[in-house]
Design an enzyme around this catalytic site. Structure first.
Site, short mmCIF file in Angstrom:
data_model
loop_
_atom_site.label_atom_id
_atom_site.label_comp_id
_atom_site.label_asym_id
_atom_site.label_seq_id
_atom_site.Cartn_x
_atom_site.Cartn_y
_atom_site.Cartn_z
N SER A 34 8.64 -2.27 13.02
CA SER A 34 7.37 -1.60 13.29
C SER A 34 7.46 -0.53 14.38
O SER A 34 6.58 0.31 14.49
CB SER A 34 6.30 -2.62 13.69
OG SER A 34 6.75 -3.41 14.77
N ASP A 321 -1.27 -2.22 21.03
CA ASP A 321 -1.79 -3.47 20.46
C ASP A 321 -0.96 -4.64 20.97
O ASP A 321 -0.21 -4.50 21.94
CB ASP A 321 -1.85 -3.41 18.93
CG ASP A 321 -0.48 -3.39 18.27
OD1 ASP A 321 0.55 -3.48 18.99
OD2 ASP A 321 -0.41 -3.30 17.02
N HIS A 324 2.91 -3.54 20.25
CA HIS A 324 3.48 -2.19 20.21
C HIS A 324 3.00 -1.27 21.32
O HIS A 324 1.83 -1.33 21.72
CB HIS A 324 3.16 -1.55 18.85
CG HIS A 324 3.53 -2.43 17.70
ND1 HIS A 324 2.60 -3.19 17.03
CD2 HIS A 324 4.73 -2.69 17.14
CE1 HIS A 324 3.21 -3.88 16.07
NE2 HIS A 324 4.50 -3.59 16.12
#
Length: 361
Positions: A34, A321, A324
């Site tokens: 991610s 978040d 991340h």
């Protein structure tokens, strides 16, 4: 291998250094999780790891792109520094090729990264993510089908970043690991070694491997019963450091294992640690909690999901978040990787790597 010998090997590889042009690197090919995913997971049927909804993307793109942040990632910033377009998710480009809306794959590279994946093939497989081995198979298929020119591949940058999910999962209470920490890290490194060997075989010559950041500091540690809230999770970061140390050793051996190739190690952990130690110098008011989420540290609810809250100034937060970084954090990391000293990236930075003309073997 001793550093002196590494630098000697590096010099032997170079024909000349051309600092006037970045056209030596026409493309970037990206593999990972991610931290790099630019939207591949959106195109995977039944994949539960998604960031294709607001407020993801709100700072820069002003709409969700599938990136797990409020704007651009490191790969995006480096592309802009080089002067090439942002890489399209491979699965999006593949659909365009199949329906005829695109005649050939993009000339500036492709992004194969899949959020939630790891270097171990079983990591989060039930979530429908693509392990990095499958990402590499996708790339190799394009080479075999001559959909990508090998001469372009040999001049491109290759970005590899993965391992955070493997290590975070090691500490999940319901996932009782079968290996001790050392053996687990060794298994991870074995996979990365194989990956670097494989991409070299299909033509990669500029191979950039990024360390993990301090995974034990992510707000999502609040989901782990054994993790502290008021400080980073020391046990997890110790495992991350062990992995990073072995990763750097692997990268240092690339030029001897693979004639004509250069391996570069991006010390992301050290860069983030440096930022956390002096946050106000870098414009941060908060380096512990997520800008977007809910619960202690904003670490219990994914950004954009029911019950989430969002901060007014993402630029002031290290984390966007629960897992991340914000675009602002990624930009600082990118600058360190692009023209930083050896404490940030070694043996050379990405600006120098981009401007090298290699003797291709």
């Amino acid at each position: 291998m001793e550093k002196k010998n590494l630098y000697t090997h590096l010099l032997i590889l170079l024909v000349l250094i051309n600092l006037s042009s970045s056209l030596n690197v026409p493309a970037i090919f990206i593999f990972g999780d991610s931290v790099f995913d630019a939207g591949n997971n959106h195109f995977i049927k039944n994949c539960s790891v998604q960031a294709d909804f607001p407020p993801y993307g709100s700072t820069f793109f002003h709409h969700p792109t599938g990136r797990f942040t409020d704007g651009r990632t490191v790969a995006d910033f480096i592309s802009q520094f080089i002067g090439i377009g942002l890489q399209q998710p491979y699965l999006e480009a593949q659909i365009a090729m199949m329906n005829g809306s695109r005649k050939e794959y993009p000339s500036n590279g492709l992004n194969f990264a899949s959020a939630g994946s790891g270097v171990l093939q079983g990591t989060n497989k039930d979530w429908g993510v693509l392990p990095i081995q499958e990402q590499l198979r996708q790339f190799k298929t394009l080479i075999e089908e001559k959909a990508i020119n090998r001469s372009v591949v040999e001049r491109s940058l290759f970005f590899l970043e993965s391992g955070s999910n493997d290590i975070f999962n090691y500490f999940l209470p319901l996932d009782t690991p079968k290996l001790d920490p050392d053996a687990y890290v060794e298994a991870m490194i074995k996979e990365v070694t194989n990956l670097t060997d494989q991409i070299y075989k299909v033509g990669a010559r500029r191979i950039v491997v990024f360390s993990l950041g301090p995974v034990g500091c992510v707000p999502a540690r609040d989901l782990l019963p054994a993790a502290p809230i008021n400080r980073c999770y020391g046990k997890m970061n110790a495992m991350v450091k062990k992995y990073n140390k072995a990763l750097e050793s692997l990268v240092n051996d690339i030029s001897t294992r693979h004639p004509g190739a250069i391996g570069v190690y991006g010390a992301v952990y050290d860069t983030v640690h440096h930022i956390r130690a002096a946050p106000t110098r870098y414009g941060f008011s908060n380096v512990n909690s997520a800008c977007c989420g809910d619960g202690p540290l904003g670490g219990q609810v994914q950004c954009g999901k029911e019950g989430y809250k969002i901060c007014q100034n993402p630029q002031g937060f290290l984390f966007w978040d629960y897992f991340h970084p914000t675009q602002h954090t990624y930009e600082l990391i990118s600058e360190a990787l692009w023209e930083g000293k050896k404490s940030r990236i070694r043996p050379i930075n990405l600006k120098t790597l981009t401007n090298l003309t290699l003797a291709l073997v």
